[in-house]
Each structure stands twice: as structure tokens, then as C-alpha cells.
Design a protein around this motif. Sequence first.
Motif, PDB file in Angstrom:
ATOM      1  N   ASN A 125     -19.652 -14.183  -3.231  1.00 47.63           N
ATOM      2  CA  ASN A 125     -18.883 -14.566  -4.412  1.00 47.63           C
ATOM      3  C   ASN A 125     -17.864 -13.478  -4.757  1.00 47.63           C
ATOM      4  OD1 ASN A 125     -18.449 -16.139  -6.932  1.00 47.63           O
ATOM      5  ND2 ASN A 125     -19.380 -14.358  -7.903  1.00 47.63           N
ATOM      6  N   HIS A 126     -18.312 -12.245  -4.786  1.00 49.23           N
ATOM      7  CA  HIS A 126     -17.407 -11.113  -5.040  1.00 49.23           C
ATOM      8  C   HIS A 126     -16.360 -10.993  -3.931  1.00 49.23           C
ATOM      9  CE1 HIS A 126     -15.824  -7.110  -5.491  1.00 49.23           C
ATOM     10  NE2 HIS A 126     -16.540  -6.623  -4.504  1.00 49.23           N
ATOM     11  N   ALA A 127     -16.786 -11.160  -2.682  1.00 51.27           N
ATOM     12  CA  ALA A 127     -15.871 -11.002  -1.548  1.00 51.27           C
ATOM     13  C   ALA A 127     -14.748 -12.029  -1.600  1.00 51.27           C
ATOM     14  CB  ALA A 127     -16.650 -11.121  -0.240  1.00 51.27           C
ATOM     15  N   HIS A 128     -15.073 -13.283  -1.890  1.00 50.81           N
ATOM     16  CA  HIS A 128     -14.038 -14.312  -1.937  1.00 50.81           C
ATOM     17  C   HIS A 128     -13.103 -14.101  -3.134  1.00 50.81           C
ATOM     18  CE1 HIS A 128     -16.576 -16.372   1.007  1.00 50.81           C
ATOM     19  NE2 HIS A 128     -15.570 -17.185   1.236  1.00 50.81           N
ATOM     20  N   GLY A 129     -13.677 -13.807  -4.294  1.00 52.85           N
ATOM     21  CA  GLY A 129     -12.844 -13.609  -5.468  1.00 52.85           C
ATOM     22  C   GLY A 129     -11.927 -12.418  -5.350  1.00 52.85           C
ATOM     23  N   ALA A 130     -12.410 -11.336  -4.718  1.00 52.37           N
ATOM     24  CA  ALA A 130     -11.613 -10.114  -4.610  1.00 52.37           C
ATOM     25  C   ALA A 130     -10.662 -10.164  -3.414  1.00 52.37           C
ATOM     26  CB  ALA A 130     -12.526  -8.902  -4.491  1.00 52.37           C
ATOM     27  N   MET A 131     -11.160 -10.575  -2.239  1.00 51.15           N
ATOM     28  CA  MET A 131     -10.320 -10.516  -1.049  1.00 51.15           C
ATOM     29  C   MET A 131      -9.206 -11.546  -1.098  1.00 51.15           C
ATOM     30  SD  MET A 131      -9.987  -8.716   1.660  1.00 51.15           S
ATOM     31  CE  MET A 131      -8.488  -8.844   2.611  1.00 51.15           C
ATOM     32  N   MET A 132      -9.553 -12.800  -1.344  1.00 53.26           N
ATOM     33  CA  MET A 132      -8.518 -13.829  -1.409  1.00 53.26           C
ATOM     34  C   MET A 132      -7.759 -13.752  -2.715  1.00 53.26           C
ATOM     35  SD  MET A 132      -6.899 -16.248   0.032  1.00 53.26           S
ATOM     36  CE  MET A 132      -5.383 -16.531  -0.897  1.00 53.26           C
ATOM     37  N   GLY A 133      -8.489 -13.628  -3.821  1.00 51.25           N
ATOM     38  CA  GLY A 133      -7.848 -13.637  -5.122  1.00 51.25           C
ATOM     39  C   GLY A 133      -6.882 -12.496  -5.323  1.00 51.25           C
ATOM     40  N   VAL A 134      -7.191 -11.332  -4.768  1.00 53.83           N
ATOM     41  CA  VAL A 134      -6.321 -10.168  -4.961  1.00 53.83           C
ATOM     42  C   VAL A 134      -5.383  -9.994  -3.764  1.00 53.83           C
ATOM     43  CG1 VAL A 134      -6.239  -7.676  -5.342  1.00 53.83           C
ATOM     44  CG2 VAL A 134      -8.040  -9.049  -6.419  1.00 53.83           C
ATOM     45  N   TYR A 135      -5.931  -9.690  -2.611  1.00 48.16           N
ATOM     46  CA  TYR A 135      -5.067  -9.351  -1.477  1.00 48.16           C
ATOM     47  C   TYR A 135      -4.425 -10.579  -0.844  1.00 48.16           C
ATOM     48  CZ  TYR A 135      -7.195  -4.944  -2.362  1.00 48.16           C
ATOM     49  OH  TYR A 135      -7.602  -3.824  -3.006  1.00 48.16           O
ATOM     50  N   LEU A 160      -9.684 -12.273  10.366  1.00 50.55           N
ATOM     51  CA  LEU A 160      -8.366 -12.797  10.023  1.00 50.55           C
ATOM     52  C   LEU A 160      -8.057 -12.611   8.547  1.00 50.55           C
ATOM     53  CD1 LEU A 160      -8.177 -16.086  12.138  1.00 50.55           C
ATOM     54  CD2 LEU A 160      -6.973 -13.934  12.520  1.00 50.55           C
ATOM     55  N   SER A 161      -9.089 -12.595   7.690  1.00 48.90           N
ATOM     56  CA  SER A 161      -8.835 -12.368   6.267  1.00 48.90           C
ATOM     57  C   SER A 161      -8.197 -11.001   6.039  1.00 48.90           C
ATOM     58  CB  SER A 161     -10.130 -12.491   5.460  1.00 48.90           C
ATOM     59  OG  SER A 161     -11.004 -11.406   5.724  1.00 48.90           O
ATOM     60  N   LEU A 162      -8.589 -10.029   6.840  1.00 48.39           N
ATOM     61  CA  LEU A 162      -7.973  -8.702   6.759  1.00 48.39           C
ATOM     62  C   LEU A 162      -6.615  -8.674   7.433  1.00 48.39           C
ATOM     63  CD1 LEU A 162     -11.081  -6.455   7.551  1.00 48.39           C
ATOM     64  CD2 LEU A 162      -9.984  -6.733   5.331  1.00 48.39           C
ATOM     65  N   LEU A 163      -6.508  -9.332   8.598  1.00 49.82           N
ATOM     66  CA  LEU A 163      -5.300  -9.213   9.408  1.00 49.82           C
ATOM     67  C   LEU A 163      -4.121  -9.987   8.825  1.00 49.82           C
ATOM     68  CD1 LEU A 163      -6.744  -9.268  13.042  1.00 49.82           C
ATOM     69  CD2 LEU A 163      -5.970  -7.308  11.699  1.00 49.82           C
ATOM     70  N   TRP A 164      -4.362 -11.212   8.323  1.00 52.01           N
ATOM     71  CA  TRP A 164      -3.198 -11.947   7.811  1.00 52.01           C
ATOM     72  C   TRP A 164      -2.702 -11.355   6.493  1.00 52.01           C
ATOM     73  CZ3 TRP A 164      -2.296 -14.419   3.270  1.00 52.01           C
ATOM     74  CH2 TRP A 164      -3.360 -14.912   2.518  1.00 52.01           C
ATOM     75  N   THR A 165      -3.630 -10.872   5.644  1.00 48.50           N
ATOM     76  CA  THR A 165      -3.179 -10.243   4.402  1.00 48.50           C
ATOM     77  C   THR A 165      -2.455  -8.927   4.694  1.00 48.50           C
ATOM     78  OG1 THR A 165      -5.390  -9.291   4.140  1.00 48.50           O
ATOM     79  CG2 THR A 165      -4.929 -11.300   2.946  1.00 48.50           C
ATOM     80  N   ALA A 166      -3.019  -8.127   5.599  1.00 48.60           N
ATOM     81  CA  ALA A 166      -2.346  -6.875   5.965  1.00 48.60           C
ATOM     82  C   ALA A 166      -0.994  -7.167   6.606  1.00 48.60           C
ATOM     83  CB  ALA A 166      -3.222  -6.066   6.915  1.00 48.60           C
ATOM     84  N   GLY A 167      -0.946  -8.201   7.462  1.00 48.98           N
ATOM     85  CA  GLY A 167       0.325  -8.582   8.088  1.00 48.98           C
ATOM     86  C   GLY A 167       1.357  -8.993   7.056  1.00 48.98           C
ATOM     87  N   GLY A 168       0.913  -9.707   6.015  1.00 43.97           N
ATOM     88  CA  GLY A 168       1.831 -10.089   4.951  1.00 43.97           C
ATOM     89  C   GLY A 168       2.386  -8.889   4.216  1.00 43.97           C
ATOM     90  N   LEU A 169       1.539  -7.891   3.978  1.00 47.93           N
ATOM     91  CA  LEU A 169       2.001  -6.688   3.288  1.00 47.93           C
ATOM     92  C   LEU A 169       2.919  -5.861   4.181  1.00 47.93           C
ATOM     93  CD1 LEU A 169      -1.303  -5.669   1.474  1.00 47.93           C
ATOM     94  CD2 LEU A 169       0.589  -7.062   0.629  1.00 47.93           C
ATOM     95  N   LEU A 170       2.629  -5.830   5.495  1.00 42.52           N
ATOM     96  CA  LEU A 170       3.516  -5.111   6.416  1.00 42.52           C
ATOM     97  C   LEU A 170       4.889  -5.775   6.462  1.00 42.52           C
ATOM     98  CD1 LEU A 170       1.181  -4.310   9.475  1.00 42.52           C
ATOM     99  CD2 LEU A 170       1.607  -2.951   7.435  1.00 42.52           C
ATOM    100  N   GLY A 171       4.899  -7.114   6.524  1.00 41.61           N
ATOM    101  CA  GLY A 171       6.170  -7.831   6.538  1.00 41.61           C
ATOM    102  C   GLY A 171       6.955  -7.615   5.260  1.00 41.61           C
ATOM    103  N   ALA A 172       6.269  -7.662   4.118  1.00 38.24           N
ATOM    104  CA  ALA A 172       6.942  -7.423   2.843  1.00 38.24           C
ATOM    105  C   ALA A 172       7.500  -6.011   2.783  1.00 38.24           C
ATOM    106  CB  ALA A 172       5.960  -7.656   1.696  1.00 38.24           C
ATOM    107  N   GLY A 173       6.763  -5.046   3.346  1.00 42.04           N
ATOM    108  CA  GLY A 173       7.258  -3.670   3.377  1.00 42.04           C
ATOM    109  C   GLY A 173       8.544  -3.555   4.179  1.00 42.04           C
ATOM    110  N   LEU A 174       8.618  -4.229   5.310  1.00 46.44           N
ATOM    111  CA  LEU A 174       9.841  -4.221   6.126  1.00 46.44           C
ATOM    112  C   LEU A 174      10.996  -4.873   5.372  1.00 46.44           C
ATOM    113  CD1 LEU A 174       8.252  -5.237   9.548  1.00 46.44           C
ATOM    114  CD2 LEU A 174       9.272  -3.017   9.018  1.00 46.44           C
ATOM    115  N   PHE A 175      10.709  -5.965   4.681  1.00 44.14           N
ATOM    116  CA  PHE A 175      11.760  -6.690   3.957  1.00 44.14           C
ATOM    117  C   PHE A 175      12.325  -5.838   2.829  1.00 44.14           C
ATOM    118  CE2 PHE A 175      13.417  -9.947   1.047  1.00 44.14           C
ATOM    119  CZ  PHE A 175      14.126 -10.755   1.933  1.00 44.14           C
TER     120      PHE A 175
END
Length: 842
Positions: free
Chosen positions: A634-644, A341-356
Motif C-alpha cells: 500500500n505504501h509502495a504504490h502510493g509513494a512510488m506511483m503517486g509521487v515519482y 520498470l517502475s524504477l526505470l520508466w520514472t527515472a527515464g522520465g526524469l532524465l528526459g525532462a532534465g535534458l529538455f
Amino acid sequence: MSTTTGVGDRSKPVLRMSSVWVQGVALVMLFGFFVMGFLAYRTYDASMPLPKQIVSESSGEVILSEEEIVHGQALFQARGLQQYGSVMGHGAYLGPDYTAEYLRLSTEHAAKLNEENGLPDFVSEGATPEDAIVEEFRTNRYDEASGELKWTDNQIAAFEEIQKHYAQFFGPDSSSNGLPSNFITDKEDIHDLTAFFAWTAWASAAERPGMEYSYTNNWPAEPRVDNGPTADIVVWSVLSLIALIGGTGLIFAIYGRWSKSIGWHSEEAPNLDFKQPGEVGLTKSQKVVAWFVLVIALLFLIQALLGAASQHYRTELTGFFGIPLQEILPYNVARTWHLQLSLLWTAGGLLGAGLFLASFIGKKEPKGQHWLVWALLGAIAFVVFGSMAFEWASSMGYIEEATLFSQQWEYLDLPRFFQILLTAGMFIWIAIIFRNLRGRLKTEHKSNMPWLFFFSGITIPGFYAVGMLAGSETHLTVAEFWRFWVVHLWVEDFLELFTTIMVAYVFVLLGVIREKIALGIIFLDVILYSVGGVLGTMHHLYFSGTPVEHMALGAFFSAAEVVPLTLLTVEAWTFMQLGSKQRASGERPFPHRWAVLFLVSVGFWNFLGAGVFGFLVNLPVVSYYQIGTALTANHAHGAMMGVYGFLAVGLSVFALRYLLPKKYWSDKAMGWSFWLMNIGLLWMVVISLLPLGVLQLYESVGSGYVEARSLGYITQPDNFIIEWLRMPGDVIFLAGIFPFLWMALKGVLHNKEIPTVDEHPKDPLFSVISPDDVDHSREIPVGAGSPVGLVSGGRGRVDNRGQVISEQDPNSQRGDSAETSAPEPTFETRTKWDKKYRSDDK
């Protein structure tokens, strides 16, 4: 708007930037992917061998077949064991690393047999018992011509004994290990699963032909087989540091020389009046994006709750505060869903923003576009919840392994059927984007922003589809190679590129920066990220059975990835000040303060989570000891949530400002969301994950990798306290999601009150004020961290109440409607501004 070549030719679009930028991007991409092609060849040609059969050295009896090893690999995936423990360092962190554990257990059993029976005949004369184990396990008895691997009697006996260990671990003891009761009990399944672990352990000790190190570059650190850091690990770690220092110095020298012409700049921006929420009409498809935002907010909440549940297993293996959670939601399922879900909800957010954004870029809404967007949303929901259901069924053993509906590799956990559907859905998404942009693309050069937006969008489904090359029965090393194309290239390079273009387009649409400046930012980012990002993919494959050049290139170029992230921190101040030279009023402020602050936080986490924490775990000599420990998490949380994560939230908040009428919006709610999420994430990494990871690293170097990964070490009193100290951060972070979810729900409930349009005007989000026609005495200074808006629309001045008075009619006052609050500039003003700020000839 296209640029023309002259008075006589007003139809031919031209590039707004120097062609040198385009050539630079082309050279970087060609170099990167040419080398990646070479590495792909080497992956297939020189990876650790998968024997056709394993036979007894003394009797010739067949012990294991290739089919049994491959079946064990498929079981490892289907039962979600890579989301419980790991193999060759890659996977989850609760269970053991099965490669390291098998190697330890087999050497200990062989040493016991040597003590009972004496040293084997093949051992060199005068060898000590310790030397005998090293010689026995490091000797490579694989025959490349026949594909046959010979095992000694000790290795065979160890295999039989270790089967009993895993039969107990996954059988009677499974419920006390965070897994369902009697998780795996079939003898053939245990046999084949152990065979898979045994193969990876053999490759981690047997020396590569002609070399003095194993197929895994001597990983894991195991003194019983003389596994220690190789010369390559040390040398390339040093060269990585040199690359980082040299690259940082070079980029700052370039930045110092050309800082006025690169990066986020707005000195030349005109005076603007930002149209307020409720004043901007939206197309039908843009209003459907409100549902995208609500769905991703719900998935975000579910993902965070699953993260809390999986974290709790590290402090209470047998349940959730006494509830036997492992029977219905075991650790491996909770982590599978959390990671997916960490991949899917962030990707979904970017797809929605792209449509908007595509609707603003393309201007005119194609007929029936909103129905396609609805269909896409339904398809994404089907893939998300359908895959979750089948992952649970696969992990619980209700679905046969190696099928279209069984779980796959970590990060690509979706069963193959849903991988296909998701890939198809993303291609449909870019087709929807193309329908919106088609008219605009005809008038633009293929290197201008509309085309870059479209081309970067194509890479989203394109690079995700590469993951399909990693199947259930694909050779482990080959599967790792293609799997990390998705994990690294898809996520860390091309999603980054797409979001960079979207963020730049947001500020172009708001009129804050010129398109030429935005193009410079985009081309610079593509070059900087791709120089290190493409070949930096190989830092995931140091110890996966690939030849040493994967580590050499991965280490050197992954260090270069930190350079652009360092530059981001320098540019962050300029980014925060975008629009700060504009005038502002409390009645007509810049409407995107919190959206921009989320994007600013992305810069912070890009540097800390992806840059600092990423470089720490990517340095070969550190990765050798820490891979699969809390430093990786530690890297995964800081990069995945913090960035994407924050990118997806920031762009969603941008859309929500136009989907919600002003009276329903709450700056206070979004402020709470912003600070709670950032503070909660910082608490997680600084208070818990980072110190625990450092302690594990210390234990790994001092005592051994197996010891550092063991539950016995993790549950020691000091570490146990650190695990519990994470709870306040988790609670704070979860609390921050609810205001965002509440605003997303409001967007669904009230977007119908926003005017519906079929076509957007030329500048849909702002109006221009001539700098010569504004009363400068009413300037209001802007606080740090808040890009600002302007006071008025059209040509006018500001009275003592902050209202705009038209120069054409001194008695008229600004109303609140779109029609009266932002009148279009006169032809004279527009022409003047166009000449000054939209010239692309230079």
C-alpha cells in the motif's frame, strides 16, 4: 543571468541567497553522512554472524559450510525467489517469508521429537516442553573466535526434514504455487537454498551476545521461541511519535513566522504573456526528448499490465483465467519486471525532462548534442530490454547463479552487467547535461540554480552506483544496507531533490516565480528532506541483523520525514495558485494546466502515500508485525506511483506542450488521463491494499506472522473478495495511461513542425508586460487548481474581443505567430521590470 558585485565589477558571480542557507545544507549533509558512515562501520562490525561452518554439537560432524549458505543466497536471487517470497521480511508477498516459515517448521519438528524422545539433556531442570524449545533455539552456540556454530540434534533433524518440504514445494508442487512446473529439482540446490533459510532463521531466534533479544531484534513474532516486541521497539516507537508531533509543531511555528519569505510565492511576479505551443522554437536535442516520452509511456503501460498480471496470481495461482501463465510468465518474473520498470520508466522520465530543461537553461545547443541524446536513448532501451531478457532466463534456470548475467537483489534485479551499463549511461547523461550548461555555469555562483541543477544531477548516477556494493555473495545484512541506499537515498532523497529543482526551474523559466524564491524553496527542501531522509534510510533495516542503533536512528529520523510532507499540503494551495494574479484569455491561456495538476497530485500523494502510509509501516512496533504484508505494498504504490510516477508524467506533459503544435493537443485527453490515473490509484490503495493490510496486521498480532503471510489466509473468502475488488481500480488506472501514450505518440509524429533553433532567447517561454500599461478591466478570475497565463505580450492593452493592440500602432492586432504575438518589451519596460523584480542585492 548572474548578479554583479558593483558597477566596477560585472564579471564576478555572486550567490543570490544568504550564505546561511548554504551553511545549513552543508551542516545537515555532513551530520547525516557522518552518522551514516558510523552505521556502515557498525553494519560490517556487528551484524549477525555468518558461520564458517555449522557442526553437530554432539558429534562434531560438519553439517553446513559458509560456501553452501552463500551459494543458497545466490540461488535465492538468481531464481527470482525474492520476487516471490521474502527473507527477513524483505521481498515479495505471494510466497512465504522463508525466515519465519523455516523457524516455525523447525520448532514444530523439534517439539515433535521432544515428545517422542523426551527433553534433551541440556534443558534446565523442571522445564516444560515449551520452555525446552525456547531454551534450545534462543541459546547462542556460535563461537566468534573459530567462526563455528553448533547445532543440536533436533536442529539438525529439522534441517533434514525441511529440505524435503522445499523439495516438494519447488518441485512437484511448484506449478500450483504460481511458479513453473518442477521449478527447482536439483538436490544440491535445494540443500543450499534450505541452508540459507536456516541461517536467517537461526539468527532470528539466537540471542545476541550480552543481550536478551535476537540478532533481528526478536523478529519475527514467534511465541514458540519467545520472540516478541523488545523494549527498544516500543520505546523508539513512542519517541518516533514525539518526533513527529514536535517536528510538525516546530515547522508550522517557523512557517507561521516566515511564511512570507519561504515557499511558493508569486506576489511580486510581473505581468506575463506565456508563449504558446508552436511559438517556442526547440533545439534538435529537445526534439529527441519526444522519443524519451514515448518510450517511458510504453514502459509505463507494460509495467502496469505486469502489475495486473502479478496481482491476478493472488486470486488464481494456476493461471490467468485458465491460461497456464505460470509456465512462461511466472509470478516471480512478472513482479521482477513490474518492480524494475517502475524504477526505470520514472527515472527515464526524469532524465528526459532534465535534458529538455537543460537546453532552456544553457541557451545555446552544443554541436552534435542531439546525436549524443539519441545514443543515450538507444543505450537505455538496450539496458531495459536486455536486462528483462536475462532476468527471465535467470529465473527460469538457464543462467548460472552469481554471474554477471544472473538476477540480483530486489529493486536491483538487473544483472550486474546491466547495472554497470545503466550506471555508465547515467554518467553519460550528466555529461550531456554539462555540455549544455557549460557556458552558463561559467557565469554563475556555484550555489545558484544552474549549478544546483548540475550537482543534483550528479547524485543520480552517484547514488545508484552505491548499489553495486550489494553483490550476489555479499553478507545479507551488508547487502541490505547498501541496497537500501539505492531504494531510499537514491529514490526518496536525491531524486526528490533533483525533481524539486526541475519543478522550481520550470516556474522560473515561465517567469511565474523569481529565481531567488526558487532558491529558497530548493534550500528549504534540501534541509527538510535530508534531516530525516538520510538517516531515515535505516527504517528498512530494523530486522535485518543490524545492531539496535540502526532501529533507533531509523525510527526517530524516519518520523521526521513526515514533517516536510505535511508542510507540502499547506503549500499545495499556494502552489496551485501560482500565477493566479495574472490576467488570462481563452486565446492565450497558461499552457501547462495539466502538467501543473500532475505536480499538484504529487503533493497529495507525497502526504498520503509517502507520509501517512509510510509512517504507518515505518513505526517499529507496527513494522514488527506487518513487514511484508499488503500495508507495505500500500505504501509502495502510493509513494512510488503517486509521487515519482506522477512527477515523471507531469514533467513529460510539460515537454509535450512544446513538442506538439497547438492543433494536435487535447486538453480533454490529458484531463481524462489525469483523473483516471489518480482515481484508479486511489481505488487500489483505499478499496484493496489498505483494508487487506489492516486485516493482515490484525491476524499477525492475534495469530502470528506466519499465519498472516500464508496463502491460506490470503485466499479466505473475505480477503478473496477484497483482492477482486481491486480490479476496477486497475482497469481505471490502465485506461488513464492510454491518453498519455496517445499524446506521446503525437509528439513523435509532429514535433518536426515545431521551429528548430540552435539557441534560445533570454526568456524563452514568456514575455513581460509592464503592469502600468495593461487594461485591468479585462481581468478574468482564475479557478482553484489552475495556474494561469496572461493575455498579451509586450506593451499593450486588451480590446473587447480579448486581442492585444499595440500602443505604438493602435490599428495593429495580434496574430498567431511567434513573431507577432509576443513582441519584446521596450528597453524602458525591461529596465523597469529588472530593477523591480530581478534585484538580488537584498
